[in-house]
Design a protein around this motif. Structure first.
Motif, short mmCIF file in Angstrom:
data_model
loop_
_atom_site.label_atom_id
_atom_site.label_comp_id
_atom_site.label_asym_id
_atom_site.label_seq_id
_atom_site.Cartn_x
_atom_site.Cartn_y
_atom_site.Cartn_z
N ARG A 28 -2.82 9.29 -29.96
CA ARG A 28 -2.21 10.55 -29.52
C ARG A 28 -0.68 10.48 -29.47
O ARG A 28 -0.03 11.42 -29.02
N GLY A 29 -0.15 9.35 -29.88
CA GLY A 29 1.29 9.21 -29.93
C GLY A 29 1.96 9.13 -28.57
O GLY A 29 3.13 9.50 -28.42
N VAL A 30 1.23 8.64 -27.57
CA VAL A 30 1.77 8.53 -26.22
C VAL A 30 2.21 7.09 -25.96
O VAL A 30 1.43 6.15 -26.14
N LYS A 31 3.44 6.92 -25.54
CA LYS A 31 3.94 5.57 -25.27
C LYS A 31 3.22 4.97 -24.06
O LYS A 31 2.89 5.67 -23.11
N HIS A 32 3.04 3.65 -24.11
CA HIS A 32 2.40 2.95 -23.00
C HIS A 32 2.74 1.47 -23.09
O HIS A 32 3.12 0.96 -24.15
N PRO A 64 11.79 5.71 -18.52
CA PRO A 64 12.62 6.75 -17.90
C PRO A 64 12.83 8.00 -18.75
O PRO A 64 13.18 9.05 -18.21
N ASN A 65 12.62 7.91 -20.07
CA ASN A 65 12.90 9.06 -20.94
C ASN A 65 11.65 9.79 -21.40
O ASN A 65 11.73 10.70 -22.23
N GLU A 66 10.49 9.40 -20.87
CA GLU A 66 9.23 10.01 -21.29
C GLU A 66 8.74 11.03 -20.27
O GLU A 66 8.89 10.84 -19.07
N LYS A 67 8.15 12.12 -20.77
CA LYS A 67 7.54 13.10 -19.87
C LYS A 67 6.16 12.65 -19.42
O LYS A 67 5.73 12.97 -18.30
N VAL A 68 5.47 11.92 -20.27
CA VAL A 68 4.17 11.36 -19.93
C VAL A 68 4.10 9.93 -20.45
O VAL A 68 4.76 9.58 -21.44
N VAL A 69 3.32 9.10 -19.75
CA VAL A 69 3.16 7.69 -20.14
C VAL A 69 1.68 7.34 -20.09
O VAL A 69 0.98 7.68 -19.11
N GLY A 70 1.19 6.69 -21.13
CA GLY A 70 -0.20 6.25 -21.14
C GLY A 70 -0.40 5.04 -20.23
O GLY A 70 0.52 4.24 -20.01
N PHE A 71 -1.62 4.91 -19.72
CA PHE A 71 -1.95 3.81 -18.80
C PHE A 71 -3.42 3.50 -18.98
O PHE A 71 -4.25 4.39 -19.21
N TYR A 72 -3.78 2.22 -18.89
CA TYR A 72 -5.18 1.83 -18.96
C TYR A 72 -5.57 1.13 -17.66
O TYR A 72 -5.02 0.09 -17.32
N ASN A 73 -6.51 1.73 -16.94
CA ASN A 73 -7.07 1.12 -15.74
C ASN A 73 -8.32 0.37 -16.18
O ASN A 73 -9.36 0.99 -16.37
N THR A 391 -5.01 20.79 -22.90
CA THR A 391 -3.89 20.57 -23.81
C THR A 391 -2.56 20.84 -23.11
O THR A 391 -2.37 21.92 -22.53
N PHE A 392 -1.69 19.83 -23.13
CA PHE A 392 -0.32 20.02 -22.69
C PHE A 392 0.43 20.66 -23.85
O PHE A 392 0.84 19.97 -24.79
N LYS A 393 0.58 21.98 -23.80
CA LYS A 393 1.13 22.72 -24.94
C LYS A 393 2.54 22.27 -25.29
O LYS A 393 2.92 22.22 -26.46
N GLU A 394 3.32 21.93 -24.27
CA GLU A 394 4.71 21.50 -24.52
C GLU A 394 4.77 20.22 -25.35
O GLU A 394 5.75 19.95 -26.04
N LEU A 395 3.71 19.42 -25.27
CA LEU A 395 3.70 18.13 -25.95
C LEU A 395 2.72 18.09 -27.12
O LEU A 395 2.65 17.08 -27.82
N ASP A 396 1.95 19.18 -27.28
CA ASP A 396 0.88 19.20 -28.28
C ASP A 396 -0.04 18.00 -28.08
O ASP A 396 -0.42 17.29 -29.02
N LEU A 397 -0.40 17.76 -26.83
CA LEU A 397 -1.22 16.61 -26.44
C LEU A 397 -2.48 17.10 -25.75
O LEU A 397 -2.41 17.83 -24.76
N THR A 398 -3.62 16.69 -26.27
CA THR A 398 -4.91 17.07 -25.67
C THR A 398 -5.58 15.83 -25.09
O THR A 398 -5.67 14.79 -25.76
N ILE A 399 -6.04 15.94 -23.84
CA ILE A 399 -6.78 14.85 -23.20
C ILE A 399 -8.21 15.29 -22.96
O ILE A 399 -8.49 16.49 -22.84
N ASP A 400 -9.11 14.34 -22.88
CA ASP A 400 -10.53 14.64 -22.74
C ASP A 400 -10.96 14.71 -21.29
O ASP A 400 -10.26 14.25 -20.38
N LYS A 401 -12.11 15.27 -21.09
CA LYS A 401 -12.75 15.28 -19.78
C LYS A 401 -12.91 13.84 -19.29
O LYS A 401 -13.30 12.96 -20.06
N GLY A 402 -12.60 13.61 -18.04
CA GLY A 402 -12.74 12.27 -17.47
C GLY A 402 -11.45 11.48 -17.40
O GLY A 402 -11.37 10.49 -16.66
#
Length: 510
Positions: A28-32, A64-73, A391-402
């Protein structure tokens, strides 16, 4: 040769397995940050090197420059949001997609303690919220305030006794005792003596909830890492039987019926007598698209769970917030003098007696308390679970249920992007002249939206009363062993817990 081949095949399979399970944010092109096999990005929390709040805050500062950051628990994808507008959308505007908190790794609700207003989701959450909201009206708060004042006066007596011994006082423990006694009388209608009795069962019970033994912590880590394998493990198994015993005894003393005390237990018993409640479902719809109907009835297990929540949440968060505020005032004597002047001025108008109206007039004290919660929010982070694709429209990012969405309150509250000189303890930043609309959206010490803290006003009132009681009679100073930055308990999760308390010197004002 066969052994070497098997090892190579195993390593290859392991490589591709990890590449697959940790591909969610890459696709999804999200930095992490780079995840560690089995642990994800949460390894230092699983290994008890950092608390959950600390590791989420660390992730916040790493990007510091990202609006969203990926994370794995472990292997489960989570999304940390750093942008105020996106946070507002998740907590409020698009709440229908984020109705769950996501703290329970399974949805079976088999553990009594997980069936309270804080943890439950969906229709059961909506039903409980509907039932319990009337318990926290302004009228109810005003009616119970004389009980708060009685506990505040006992708090002064306890502090005075400690002052005479010329020894540092653990402000964390002192305020926890005050809060425990308040919750006992306002929540359950009985006199508690935590401020006097070091062996008070109610006080010990509150301590045990948030300070589980290592064996319980270890079990909880395993459940978070492998929820399918350890689904029968209970997060609060170390105190569940005691909770049932305490609550059932309280109910038995009232013959399982409301007795007209108008406390929290009476309210729950009254709701149980009234029978089922029916609401519009937020989870299911009929074939015509209209919401289904959901029937809910309060049973004994649900009563136990709500009472434990009322006790545990109020006990830990309020004592954390008030003691940390005292800690900051000890290191900022000029601010402390301003607070005391504000308290003295208001009390002079009210015959030097605490009251509901008097506390409401203590503006600078209120700013000071909010500033304490800004620097050290009781809940270091917020979490919501995506209940349907979003979908975060500003980022064109869709996340799934859960997928769980995280907000680092500790990070947002201390970010110089939003707060001038955030390390400085300066209550004036909460004045009408300085507190900006953007800061109002960022400051979420009690959460925001439909799942904000239902008891926030009660918690604020009893916290302000406790602080006013202390600061009207005493001045606090750092003790020789007081750390400027308290160390957190690394096993803590939802509530930030301070290691070794907050020792302070209390001096009686003349």
């Amino acid at each position: 040769m066969i052994l070497i081949t098997l090892v190579l095949l195993g390593l290859t399979a392991f490589y591709y397995y990890n590449k697959h399970i940790y591909s969610y944010w890459r696709k999804r092109g999200v930095k992490h940050d780079k995840p560690v096999p089995f642990l994800g990005n949460n390894g230092k929390n699983f290994l008890l090197q950092l608390s959950r709040s600390e590791i989420i805050e660390k992730t916040y500062w790493n990007h510091p420059n990202e609006k969203v950051v990926g994370f794995y628990n472990s292997s489960r994808p989570e999304l940390l949001i750093r942008d105020p507008d996106l946070i507002k959308n998740v907590l409020m505007k698009d709440f229908a997609h984020f109705t769950g908190r996501g703290f329970a790794p399974d949805k079976t609700h088999t553990e009594t303690f997980m069936n309270n207003l804080f943890f439950v989701e969906g229709d059961l959450w909506k039903s409980l919220r509907t039932r319990m909201t009337p318990a926290f009206t302004s009228g109810k708060l005003r009616a119970m305030f004389p009980l708060i004042v009685e506990r505040a006066e006992k708090l002064q007596e306890k502090a005075l006794d400690a002052v005479k011994s010329n020894k540092p006082i653990d402000a964390r423990d002192l305020m926890a005792r005050y809060t425990t006694d308040f919750i006992a009388v306002c929540g359950f209608g009985f006199e508690n003596e935590a401020l006097k009795d070091d062996d008070c069962e109610f006080r010990q019970f509150g301590y045990d909830i948030f300070n589980p033994p290592f064996t319980q912590v270890f079990k909880n880590v395993l459940k978070m890492m492998f929820p399918g394998i350890f689904k029968k493990t209970k997060f609060f198994g170390h105190v569940e039987s005691r909770a049932h015993s305490i609550v059932n005894e309280l109910q038995r003393s009232r013959n399982y019926k409301p007795v007209g005390k108008h406390d929290f237990l009476d309210l729950l018993l009254d709701y149980k007598q009234k029978g089922p409640i029916e609401i519009e479902s937020i989870e299911k719809t009929e074939s015509d698209g209209k919401p289904s109907r959901f029937m809910f009835e309060l049973d004994n297990d649900l009563i136990v769970s709500q009472i434990v929540l009322f006790f545990g949440a109020g006990f830990e968060t309020s004592s954390s917030a008030t003691s940390y505020t005292l800690h900051e005032l000890a290191f900022n004597p000029d601010v402390q003098k301003k607070v005391q002047a504000d308290i003295d001025k208001v009390l002079a108008r009210h015959n030097n007696k605490l009251s509901y109206d008097a506390v409401k007039e203590m503006t600078y004290l209120d700013w000071t308390f909010q500033e304490g919660l800004r620097k050290f929010p009781s809940l270091g982070y917020l979490m919501r679970e995506c209940t349907k694709p979003y979908t975060f429209k500003e980022l064109d990012l869709t996340i799934d249920k859960g997928v769980k969405v995280l907000v680092s309150l500790q990070g947002m509250h201390m970010d110089p992007k939003y707060w001038h000189n955030p390390e400085e303890f300066r209550p004036e930043r909460f004045s009408k002249e300085e507190f900006t609309s953007e800061q109002k959206e960022i400051y979420n010490a009690f959460g925001d939206g439909p799942r904000n803290c239902i008891g926030s006003r009660l918690g604020i009132m009893q916290s302000l009363a406790g602080l006013a009681a202390i600061l009207s009679k005493f001045t606090v100073e750092p003790a020789p062993n007081t750390l400027r930055q308290p160390t957190l308990v690394h096993s803590s999760d939802i509530v930030q817990n301070v290691k070794n308390g907050i020792p302070l010197i209390f001096k009686e004002r003349r």
